[in-house]
Design a protein around this motif. Structure first.
Motif, PDB file in Angstrom:
ATOM      1  N   MET A 123      38.396  34.465  34.003  1.00 43.50           N
ATOM      2  CA  MET A 123      37.740  35.095  35.156  1.00 43.50           C
ATOM      3  C   MET A 123      37.408  36.570  34.934  1.00 43.50           C
ATOM      4  O   MET A 123      36.516  37.108  35.610  1.00 43.50           O
ATOM      5  CB  MET A 123      38.635  34.968  36.398  1.00 43.50           C
ATOM      6  N   MET A 124      38.112  37.239  34.037  1.00 43.68           N
ATOM      7  CA  MET A 124      37.922  38.687  33.887  1.00 43.68           C
ATOM      8  C   MET A 124      36.538  39.000  33.313  1.00 43.68           C
ATOM      9  O   MET A 124      35.860  38.150  32.749  1.00 43.68           O
ATOM     10  CB  MET A 124      39.005  39.247  32.962  1.00 43.68           C
TER      11      MET A 124
ATOM     12  N   ALA B 239      47.616  35.755  39.678  1.00 41.08           N
ATOM     13  CA  ALA B 239      46.786  36.951  39.835  1.00 41.08           C
ATOM     14  C   ALA B 239      46.725  37.374  41.289  1.00 41.08           C
ATOM     15  O   ALA B 239      46.831  38.581  41.610  1.00 41.08           O
ATOM     16  CB  ALA B 239      45.388  36.695  39.296  1.00 41.08           C
ATOM     17  N   ILE B 240      46.561  36.415  42.191  1.00 39.30           N
ATOM     18  CA  ILE B 240      46.494  36.748  43.615  1.00 39.30           C
ATOM     19  C   ILE B 240      47.812  37.364  44.086  1.00 39.30           C
ATOM     20  O   ILE B 240      47.816  38.334  44.858  1.00 39.30           O
ATOM     21  CB  ILE B 240      46.141  35.485  44.424  1.00 39.30           C
TER      22      ILE B 240
ATOM     23  N   ASP C  42      42.700  46.204  44.986  1.00 42.42           N
ATOM     24  CA  ASP C  42      41.662  45.180  44.882  1.00 42.42           C
ATOM     25  C   ASP C  42      41.113  45.020  43.475  1.00 42.42           C
ATOM     26  O   ASP C  42      40.151  44.285  43.265  1.00 42.42           O
ATOM     27  CB  ASP C  42      40.517  45.492  45.847  1.00 42.42           C
ATOM     28  N   VAL C  43      41.698  45.686  42.484  1.00 43.72           N
ATOM     29  CA  VAL C  43      41.287  45.526  41.097  1.00 43.72           C
ATOM     30  C   VAL C  43      42.488  45.826  40.201  1.00 43.72           C
ATOM     31  O   VAL C  43      43.299  46.704  40.511  1.00 43.72           O
ATOM     32  CB  VAL C  43      40.100  46.452  40.749  1.00 43.72           C
ATOM     33  N   LEU C  44      42.604  45.079  39.104  1.00 42.81           N
ATOM     34  CA  LEU C  44      43.666  45.299  38.127  1.00 42.81           C
ATOM     35  C   LEU C  44      43.097  45.142  36.726  1.00 42.81           C
ATOM     36  O   LEU C  44      42.184  44.341  36.496  1.00 42.81           O
ATOM     37  CB  LEU C  44      44.815  44.303  38.313  1.00 42.81           C
ATOM     38  N   ALA C  45      43.646  45.929  35.808  1.00 46.56           N
ATOM     39  CA  ALA C  45      43.237  45.807  34.407  1.00 46.56           C
ATOM     40  C   ALA C  45      43.920  44.606  33.772  1.00 46.56           C
ATOM     41  O   ALA C  45      45.028  44.207  34.172  1.00 46.56           O
ATOM     42  CB  ALA C  45      43.600  47.076  33.647  1.00 46.56           C
ATOM     43  N   VAL C  46      43.271  44.025  32.787  1.00 44.17           N
ATOM     44  CA  VAL C  46      43.814  42.908  32.023  1.00 44.17           C
ATOM     45  C   VAL C  46      44.143  43.406  30.627  1.00 44.17           C
ATOM     46  O   VAL C  46      43.264  43.921  29.927  1.00 44.17           O
ATOM     47  CB  VAL C  46      42.811  41.733  31.945  1.00 44.17           C
TER      48      VAL C  46
ATOM     49  N   GLY D 236      39.945  43.801  29.722  1.00 39.97           N
ATOM     50  CA  GLY D 236      38.930  43.738  30.767  1.00 39.97           C
ATOM     51  C   GLY D 236      39.552  44.057  32.111  1.00 39.97           C
ATOM     52  O   GLY D 236      40.672  44.587  32.193  1.00 39.97           O
ATOM     53  N   VAL D 237      38.840  43.700  33.177  1.00 42.84           N
ATOM     54  CA  VAL D 237      39.321  43.936  34.536  1.00 42.84           C
ATOM     55  C   VAL D 237      39.024  42.700  35.380  1.00 42.84           C
ATOM     56  O   VAL D 237      38.144  41.896  35.056  1.00 42.84           O
ATOM     57  CB  VAL D 237      38.655  45.175  35.175  1.00 42.84           C
ATOM     58  N   LEU D 238      39.761  42.563  36.461  1.00 42.74           N
ATOM     59  CA  LEU D 238      39.543  41.473  37.407  1.00 42.74           C
ATOM     60  C   LEU D 238      39.708  42.023  38.812  1.00 42.74           C
ATOM     61  O   LEU D 238      40.672  42.732  39.100  1.00 42.74           O
ATOM     62  CB  LEU D 238      40.552  40.343  37.168  1.00 42.74           C
ATOM     63  N   THR D 239      38.759  41.666  39.684  1.00 42.65           N
ATOM     64  CA  THR D 239      38.838  42.104  41.071  1.00 42.65           C
ATOM     65  C   THR D 239      39.450  41.012  41.928  1.00 42.65           C
ATOM     66  O   THR D 239      39.284  39.816  41.651  1.00 42.65           O
ATOM     67  CB  THR D 239      37.450  42.464  41.616  1.00 42.65           C
ATOM     68  N   GLU D 240      40.119  41.408  42.972  1.00 41.67           N
ATOM     69  CA  GLU D 240      40.731  40.445  43.880  1.00 41.67           C
ATOM     70  C   GLU D 240      39.664  39.596  44.564  1.00 41.67           C
ATOM     71  O   GLU D 240      39.843  38.392  44.769  1.00 41.67           O
ATOM     72  CB  GLU D 240      41.573  41.179  44.924  1.00 41.67           C
TER      73      GLU D 240
END
Length: 606
Positions: A478-479, A556-557, A566-570, A581-585
């Protein structure tokens, strides 16, 4: 000469063209069948019929092997008679056949453990985690181990092998036809259900076994397919086994009096606690063998010693107990004898499973439940208002209740009881007892025997409901690659120039070793109170909040909720902390919602 050469070349070209056409058909056929299944469910029904026929043949093959093993190893007077229905067998055979059989099983287990990396996947686990994908070779190995374990007297049933073999064949066919994930899961339920239906000559029992235990959810299209397969499997075994399994010979009331219903519920509650005790005993014995360091190859021999010693006292504790159930269910045992047989059978079954004999507790639970019911009935008939119900009523109710407690599947066990006795006057009592047993186990234990063993292995599944898509929907999938990166030592002025307001909502911050150091928000850096700072370091947030690519969408949730962002680094790992990368909630929740909606549409047949 020239003419024959030309003719030979022509034949060669014709054979080459024919082989190409056959190869094309072989490659394209699965895709054509898959297209037909997608457009019209009648084709999936046709495949379910084929799966049912193969599953019925598997039941016949395994029964054929186990009966011959019993006849050869224990010198039974007649081929086809069950081991547990015997009144007496040679004590030396009773003792040494399980021990030597355990030695053979231990050797096989040692070889498999040495050369296999992963565990053998059963139908429930396959449908819950892997979209119905099973190995036909592994399923064949389990089936043969099960027949041999039962054949040498191990106190286990063959239902695990039946379901494994039937489900394995169904999965193999479905994978070669390249069916969709949900169709493949349904087909595995068809294979397992057809095998169980054929084993008991009870198609409705087999259908609900496939639905409740292997597929995990009800829907009208799914139920239709599993019923079709179960009917096919039952008819196949009837043809191959000269009429199939006989009904249970037991006296039951033509009318169930009102006082029998609360007694049935109480029996169901007692059966729930007995089932919990048996499951706990099995896992406790396994833990003891692991802690004491007993080698894998030696454990079945120890189990064989226990089974052999108990079997030398009475053969009823050996094998699954199915033949004794069919031939002696109407026999009334004194209370102490029924309790003694129940304790001996449960001990033999617990040691058999814990030490490595292949098989399940389905058949054994039915026999133990009948013993529990007969012991309960010996007490119930002493009540002044409960003397009009025969002991066979309590035996049948106890049979369904204990099997429900251990195996689960309330409707499965209810239909099994009704189809096996051809008596529907006790339907309500049996169903009430099964529900009471199920609620007792869920309230005080929370697992069936199958799911409890998954729990001990670290799996999170509690049924065959498809959660494999959650494992597949990972953060890595998903990222997205991050475009905005800065150094932890960046000055405020430089940061403002590079990331003006409106360009991005967040920036990944790295330390001097190019490792993840946190997140910086341009809105905070551009705030008036941030001008007093020289670098962005004091404004960096979420230094210890991040995701890894292996994490599932649910993990992740939970991470977003814990970090309150509302965003975290991967990153690739906690040690190296290299940013991937990054993933947003918002995106994670959207993908989760889309997958849930897809599962809902599959279940409703849309």
């Amino acid at each position: 000469m020239a003419s024959s050469t030309v003719q030979g070349r022509s034949n060669s070209r014709w054979w080459a063209a024919t082989r190409r056409r056959l190869a094309a058909i072989t490659v394209d056929a699965p895709m054509h069948v898959r297209a037909l299944v997608r457009t019209d469910e009648i084709w999936l029904a046709a495949i379910a019929v084929v799966v049912g026929v193969f599953s019925g043949f598997c039941v016949f093959l395994m029964d054929f092997l186990s009966h011959h093993f019993h006849f050869w190893f224990f010198a039974l007077p007649k081929l086809g008679e069950g081991l547990s229905q015997q009144t007496h067998i040679d004590p030396m055979r009773a003792i040494f056949v399980p021990i030597l059989g355990g030695a053979a099983l231990g050797s096989v287990a040692w070889i498999l453990g040495k050369y296999r990396i992963t565990n053998i996947v059963d139908p429930v686990e396959a449908n819950a985690l892997y979209g119905g994908k099973m190995s036909l070779r592994d399923s064949f190995i389990v089936a043969m181990q099960t027949s041999f374990s039962n054949g040498v007297g191990g106190s286990v049933g063959q239902e695990a092998g039946y379901a494994q073999f039937g489900g394995g064949i169904a999965s193999w066919i479905g994978q070669h036809l390249r069916l969709r994930r949900n169709d493949l899961r349904v087909l595995v339920g068809c294979g397992a259900g057809a095998a169980i239906g054929g084993a008991f000559n009870a198609p409705l029992c087999g259908a609900f076994y496939g639905i409740e235990l292997v597929i995990g959810t009800y829907s009208l299209p799914t139920l239709t397919m599993v019923v079709i397969a179960s009917l096919s499997g039952t008819l196949t075994t009837e043809l191959l086994m000269d009429g199939g399994v006989r009904p249970l010979d037991v006296v039951l009331p033509t009318h169930t009096p009102g006082y029998a219903y609360p007694l049935a519920v109480l029996l169901g509650i007692i059966a729930g606690f007995v089932g919990i005790a048996i499951m706990r005993t099995v896992t406790s014995l396994e833990a003891v063998f692991r802690r004491t360091g007993v080698p894998v190859w030696l454990r079945p021999m120890i189990g064989g010693v226990v089974v052999g010693l108990l079997g030398s006292i009475t053969p009823k504790v050996m094998a699954s107990g199915n033949s004794s159930l069919h031939t002696q269910l109407a026999v009334i045992y004194p209370f102490m004898l029924a309790v003694a047989l129940l304790v001996m059978k449960s001990t033999a079954s617990a040691f058999s499973i814990a030490t490595g004999f292949r098989g399940g507790l389905f058949f054994a639970a039915l026999f133990m439940g009948s013993l529990l019911g007969r012991a309960y009935g010996d007490v119930a008939v002493l009540l002044p208002v409960a003397h009009g119900v025969p002991i066979g009523f309590y035996a049948v109710v106890g049979m369904a209740a204990l099997a429900t407690a251990i195996v689960s599947g309330t409707m499965t066990m209810t239909f099994l009881t009704l189809e096996s006795t051809n008596n529907f006057s006790i339907t309500i009592a049996v169903l009430m007892a099964a529900i009471a047993a199920s609620l007792t186990v869920r309230r005080f234990f929370g697992y069936s025997f199958t799911t409890w063993r998954f729990h001990l292995r670290g799996e999170t599944i509690r049924s065959a409901v498809d959660i494999g898509w959650i494992h597949n929907l990972t953060v890595g999938r998903m990222m997205r690659r991050n475009q905005y990166v800065t150094q932890e030592t960046s000055e405020i002025v430089e940061f403002k120039a590079e990331f003006p307001l409106g360009r991005t909502q967040y920036v990944v911050v790295l330390d001097e070793n190019q490792r993840y150091a946190g997140l910086a928000y341009p809105s905070e850096v551009h705030a008036p109170d941030a001008a007093a700072e020289e670098s962005i370091q004091p404004l960096v947030r979420h230094r210890d909040d991040f995701l890894t690519p292996q994490a599932t969408v649910k993990e992740a949730i939970r991470a977003f909720e814990k970090a309150e962002c509302d965003v975290l680094a991967v990153i690739d790992g906690e040690e190296s902390r290299q940013v991937l990368g990054v993933l947003t909630e918002q995106y994670a929740l959207r993908r989760y919602s889309e997958e849930l909606d897809q599962r809902r549409r599959e279940l409703s047949g849309e």
